[in-house]
Write a protein that holds these residues in place. Structure first.
Motif, mmCIF file in Angstrom:
data_model
loop_
_atom_site.group_PDB
_atom_site.id
_atom_site.type_symbol
_atom_site.label_atom_id
_atom_site.label_comp_id
_atom_site.label_asym_id
_atom_site.label_seq_id
_atom_site.Cartn_x
_atom_site.Cartn_y
_atom_site.Cartn_z
ATOM 1 N N LEU A 1 16.539 -1.788 -19.455
ATOM 2 C CA LEU A 1 15.308 -1.015 -19.268
ATOM 3 C C LEU A 1 14.521 -1.544 -18.075
ATOM 4 N N LEU A 2 14.434 -2.868 -18.010
ATOM 5 C CA LEU A 2 13.689 -3.498 -16.916
ATOM 6 C C LEU A 2 14.325 -3.153 -15.570
ATOM 7 N N THR A 3 15.677 -3.287 -15.520
ATOM 8 C CA THR A 3 16.389 -2.974 -14.278
ATOM 9 C C THR A 3 16.118 -1.543 -13.860
ATOM 10 N N LEU A 4 16.258 -0.614 -14.820
ATOM 11 C CA LEU A 4 16.076 0.799 -14.492
ATOM 12 C C LEU A 4 14.662 1.065 -13.998
ATOM 13 N N SER A 5 13.687 0.455 -14.657
ATOM 14 C CA SER A 5 12.321 0.762 -14.218
ATOM 15 C C SER A 5 12.040 0.167 -12.846
ATOM 16 N N VAL A 6 12.625 -1.010 -12.557
ATOM 17 C CA VAL A 6 12.437 -1.580 -11.212
ATOM 18 C C VAL A 6 13.086 -0.681 -10.171
ATOM 19 N N ILE A 7 14.308 -0.186 -10.501
ATOM 20 C CA ILE A 7 14.990 0.705 -9.547
ATOM 21 C C ILE A 7 14.145 1.957 -9.313
ATOM 22 N N ALA A 8 13.611 2.515 -10.396
ATOM 23 C CA ALA A 8 12.788 3.723 -10.265
ATOM 24 C C ALA A 8 11.581 3.446 -9.381
ATOM 25 N N LEU A 9 10.963 2.296 -9.619
ATOM 26 C CA LEU A 9 9.777 1.934 -8.836
ATOM 27 C C LEU A 9 10.125 1.823 -7.349
ATOM 28 N N LEU A 10 11.267 1.164 -7.071
ATOM 29 C CA LEU A 10 11.679 0.996 -5.680
ATOM 30 C C LEU A 10 11.962 2.353 -5.038
ATOM 31 N N CYS A 11 12.680 3.237 -5.789
ATOM 32 C CA CYS A 11 13.002 4.554 -5.248
ATOM 33 C C CYS A 11 11.733 5.321 -4.912
ATOM 34 N N TRP A 12 10.714 5.092 -5.706
ATOM 35 C CA TRP A 12 9.480 5.849 -5.520
ATOM 36 C C TRP A 12 8.666 5.289 -4.354
ATOM 37 N N CYS A 13 8.603 3.959 -4.249
ATOM 38 C CA CYS A 13 7.648 3.448 -3.259
ATOM 39 C C CYS A 13 8.256 3.037 -1.928
ATOM 40 N N VAL A 14 9.544 2.641 -1.901
ATOM 41 C CA VAL A 14 10.092 2.203 -0.610
ATOM 42 C C VAL A 14 10.116 3.333 0.421
ATOM 43 N N PRO A 15 10.665 4.502 0.068
ATOM 44 C CA PRO A 15 10.648 5.568 1.090
ATOM 45 C C PRO A 15 9.224 5.934 1.513
ATOM 46 N N ALA A 16 8.340 6.008 0.537
ATOM 47 C CA ALA A 16 6.959 6.355 0.876
ATOM 48 C C ALA A 16 6.366 5.314 1.824
ATOM 49 N N ALA A 17 6.607 4.062 1.504
ATOM 50 C CA ALA A 17 6.048 2.997 2.334
ATOM 51 C C ALA A 17 6.639 3.049 3.732
ATOM 52 N N LEU A 18 7.977 3.232 3.798
ATOM 53 C CA LEU A 18 8.613 3.279 5.122
ATOM 54 C C LEU A 18 8.084 4.453 5.937
ATOM 55 N N ASN A 19 7.953 5.603 5.275
ATOM 56 C CA ASN A 19 7.409 6.767 5.980
ATOM 57 C C ASN A 19 6.053 6.453 6.566
ATOM 58 N N TRP A 20 5.211 5.861 5.726
ATOM 59 C CA TRP A 20 3.839 5.609 6.173
ATOM 60 C C TRP A 20 3.810 4.546 7.270
ATOM 61 N N LEU A 21 4.595 3.477 7.051
ATOM 62 C CA LEU A 21 4.542 2.344 7.982
ATOM 63 C C LEU A 21 5.224 2.649 9.312
ATOM 64 N N VAL A 22 6.371 3.366 9.252
ATOM 65 C CA VAL A 22 7.188 3.495 10.455
ATOM 66 C C VAL A 22 7.351 4.945 10.905
ATOM 67 N N PHE A 23 7.944 5.792 10.000
ATOM 68 C CA PHE A 23 8.432 7.086 10.497
ATOM 69 C C PHE A 23 7.297 8.045 10.845
ATOM 70 N N ASP A 24 6.256 8.081 10.009
ATOM 71 C CA ASP A 24 5.136 8.971 10.313
ATOM 72 C C ASP A 24 4.032 8.260 11.081
ATOM 73 N N ALA A 25 4.269 7.008 11.430
ATOM 74 C CA ALA A 25 3.182 6.223 12.020
ATOM 75 C C ALA A 25 3.033 6.520 13.512
ATOM 76 N N THR A 26 1.867 6.215 14.038
ATOM 77 C CA THR A 26 1.580 6.427 15.455
ATOM 78 C C THR A 26 1.552 5.078 16.156
ATOM 79 N N PHE A 27 2.394 4.932 17.170
ATOM 80 C CA PHE A 27 2.422 3.664 17.900
ATOM 81 C C PHE A 27 1.820 3.795 19.286
#
Ligand SMILES: Nc1ncnc2c1ncn2[C@@H]1O[C@H](COP(=O)(O)OP(=O)(O)OP(=O)(O)O)[C@@H](O)[C@H]1O
Ligand SMILES: [Mg+2]
Lengths: 258, 365
Positions: free
Chosen positions: B39-65
């Motif tokens: 259960l712990l593993t699955l919830s950590v995986i779910a959390l990562l799936c949810w926040c890593v792409p969002a974070a990367l989008n915000w930090l890098v892909f959609d960001a303005t340099f």
């Protein structure tokens, strides 16, 4: 003018009326002991009798409070500068070898020479390899002490001490931390050293070695020298009952009385 | 079952299953050993799936340099313009434009010290000489004098302050810590008492109050016309502070070293300083690498406290940027940048510690 007796001229170690206390414990009581050049003296006695303390007073790893300790004609007291010079001429081997674990075998043997005697590096290496060869450890020169057995480490410790070209060698139970099968290899090195005429003072319970090598055996008990005799007399006709008891214990327990 | 039989049939080679099976076995034992773990593993995986792409989008892909002002920023992503636009300020502070090469050179010198430490073959004396000269050369480059036009240290700010304080602090704190540790175990009672007093005093006062003392009180003790640079004063405090802690770490190491090492050295005729320098300290320093590096990292982070006494380090610049009317909306980005900056340097230091430890282990076994 008083002229010293001629016999004193070749005295390596002269100990007179030595007294030493640890706190209130009187661990060495009126010890007098002379060792001439080339002599081999074995010190034995029960645990806690002060053997280590006595031998450590000779190179001042322990300071004495009373009496005279004279090595190579110089009296050892608080004079620090002289002390280091004397220590360089007095080799010592310890029960637990005390090799420097952060240095290779070779470096263990060369660093004291280059650092304390000012021997050039190349010469130090040559001397070290020669002595490592003598203790049959030349092949291990580039290893670290932790990679070697106890017997091998002790032989290196002897080579390291010999690298300083000492006039006297002190041994404090060099074989008592070793497995039985390694004791022989260390004793062999010590025996050959004795045959070459080195002045040696050994604390040991290896009675076979004592019988073969020693000129004199000193028996200590409770901080006193109880008996001092050549090996034949010491083993066949010990005078003091304390010596007799000690010898019978050692022989009954079969402690390598080959 | 068949896999088991195969293994039994070839007993001499170690069993080597195909990678799929190995992966399955690994995830069985590491990820799903029990219901709770699963259960712990699955919830950590779910959390990562949810926040890593969002974070990367915000930090890098959609960001303005790149851009000129806040108007160019993409509202969906991070806006790094406050940093890229003010990069000069972040690195060089208020250092005069024409002299900025001096800062660059000293930063490069400090950086190469770190690189040099990785080379095993380098002559130890050369490295020590480099390290000993580094703070002096850096200070000369930054401050000027002796041929270079002088720059007031009120112009020092940003990364150059952090790097200078950190580097010079580390280089001076360790030798001082060693001397204090040795002094604390000295046979001479006066030296021992002084060291104990110093160490205990410094360790029982917060570094902030020491910094205040440096900025306000030292002036009282100095002759009125002497201008003891504020940057050097806080540097001194950081060094004295770190050294006290290092002395305690090293004292532990000195006490733990078997007595036989001291005795063997003495019996071979080593004097006090040679015993310490060639026999004892090399062993103690090896054992203490991890805690010492922790203290270095602590020192590096403590450099940020100098802001309190009016020295603008990189955090000071970041804060002044965050309140500038133009960039006031972009506080998140500015502080994330700071976090990344400190993380990169501290992580590099901690990796270096690990590298050193592994090298020690190799040279022993
Ligand atoms: N550093 C010390 N501080 C206090 N007492 C000590 C110290 N070293 C030795 N002693 C005491 O001095 C006495 C003599 O010790 P020593 O080590 O010389 O005996 P030993 O004959 O070498 O014994 P062993 O055969 O066990 O090595 C013992 O009673 C011991 O407890
Ligand atoms: Mg003993």
């Amino acid at each position: 003018m008083i002229i010293k007796p001629k016999a004193d001229a070749d005295l390596m170690v002269r100990i007179e009326q030595l007294n030493k206390w640890f706190g209130n414990a009187h661990v060495l009581k009126n010890i007098s002991l002379n060792v001439k050049a080339g002599e081999k003296v074995v010190i034995c006695g029960p645990s806690g009798s002060g053997k280590s303390t006595l031998i450590r007073c000779i190179n001042q790893l322990e300071q004495h409070q009373q009496g005279v300790v004279e090595v190579l004609g110089e009296e050892l007291n608080g004079n620090l500068k002289g002390l280091e010079r004397i220590r360089r001429q007095v080799g010592m081997c310890f029960q637990h070898f005390n090799l420097f674990p952060h240095l290779t075998v070779l470096k263990n043997c060369t660093l004291p020479q280059t650092s304390n005697l000012g021997v050039p590096e190349a010469e130090a290496i040559e001397r070290a390899l020669g002595l490592l060869d003598k203790v049959k450890m030349r092949d291990h020169a580039n290893k670290f002490p932790s990679q070697l057995s106890g017997g091998q480490q002790q032989r290196i410790a002897i080579a390291r001490a010999l690298c300083m070209q000492p006039k006297v060698m002190l041994f404090d139970e060099p074989t008592s931390a070793l497995d039985p099968e390694m004791i022989a290899e260390v004793l062999e090195v010590m025996t050959s050293l004795a045959q070459e005429g080195m002045t040696m003072i050994c604390v040991t319970h290896e009675m076979g070695f004592a019988r073969k090598v020693a000129d004199r055996i000193v028996f200590m008990d409770q901080g006193e020298i109880v008996e001092e005799a050549p090996p034949e007399r010491f083993f066949s006709a010990p005078e003091s009952p304390r010596t007799q008891r000690f010898l019978s214990q050692i022989i009954n327990h079969g402690v390598h009385a080959q | 079952m068949t896999a088991m039989n195969q293994v039994l049939a070839v007993p001499l080679t170690p069993p080597r299953l195909p990678w799929v099976q190995r992966a399955v076995a690994w995830s069985r034992s590491q990820l799903f050993p029990s219901v709770g773990h699963s259960l712990l593993t699955l919830s950590v995986i779910a959390l990562l799936c949810w926040c890593v792409p969002a974070a990367l989008n915000w930090l890098v892909f959609d960001a303005t340099f790149v851009g000129d002002s806040a108007k160019d920023c993409n509202p969906a992503g991070a806006c790094w313009l406050p940093i890229t636009q003010r990069w000069n300020l972040f690195v060089y502070g208020f250092y005069p434009q024409a002299e900025q090469w001096r800062v660059t050179v000293s930063l490069v010198l400090a950086g190469s010290a770190f690189v040099l430490l990785f080379f095993k073959r380098l002559d130890r004396r050369l490295l020590l000489a480099y390290l000993a000269l580094l703070p002096i050369v850096m200070w000369w480059l930054l401050k000027g004098g002796a041929g270079l036009p002088e720059v007031s240290s009120t112009k020092f700010a940003g990364m150059l302050v952090t790097v200078f304080l950190g580097t010079a602090g580390m280089i001076f704190a360790l030798p001082l810590g060693i001397l204090l540790a040795l002094g604390r175990r000295s046979k001479l009672p006066v030296i021992r008492m002084l060291c104990v007093l110093y160490i205990e005093l410094v360790r029982s006062v917060p570094v902030i109050s020491l910094l205040f003392m440096a900025s306000l009180m030292i002036q009282l003790f100095l002759p009125p016309d002497s201008a003891f640079d504020i940057l050097l004063r806080v540097q001194l405090v950081l060094i004295l502070f770190t050294a006290a802690y290092m002395a305690e770490t090293l004292r532990g190491g000195l006490q733990n070293l078997p007595k036989g090492q001291y005795e063997a050295a003495m019996a071979l005729g080593f004097g006090y300083w040679k015993t310490m320098g060639q026999i004892i300290l090399p062993q103690v320093l090896k054992q203490s690498i991890a805690p010492l590096l922790t203290q270095f990292i602590g020192l590096f982070k403590e450099t940020t406290l100098v802001m309190i006494v009016g020295v603008l380090d990189i955090v000071g610049i970041a804060m002044s940027t965050a309140v500038a009317p133009e960039w006031v909306e972009y506080g998140h980005e500015i502080y994330i940048f700071l976090a990344i900056y400190f993380f990169v340097i501290c992580f590099a230091l901690s990796r270096y510690a690990r590298h050193l430890e592994q090298r020690m282990e190799q040279s022993r076994s």
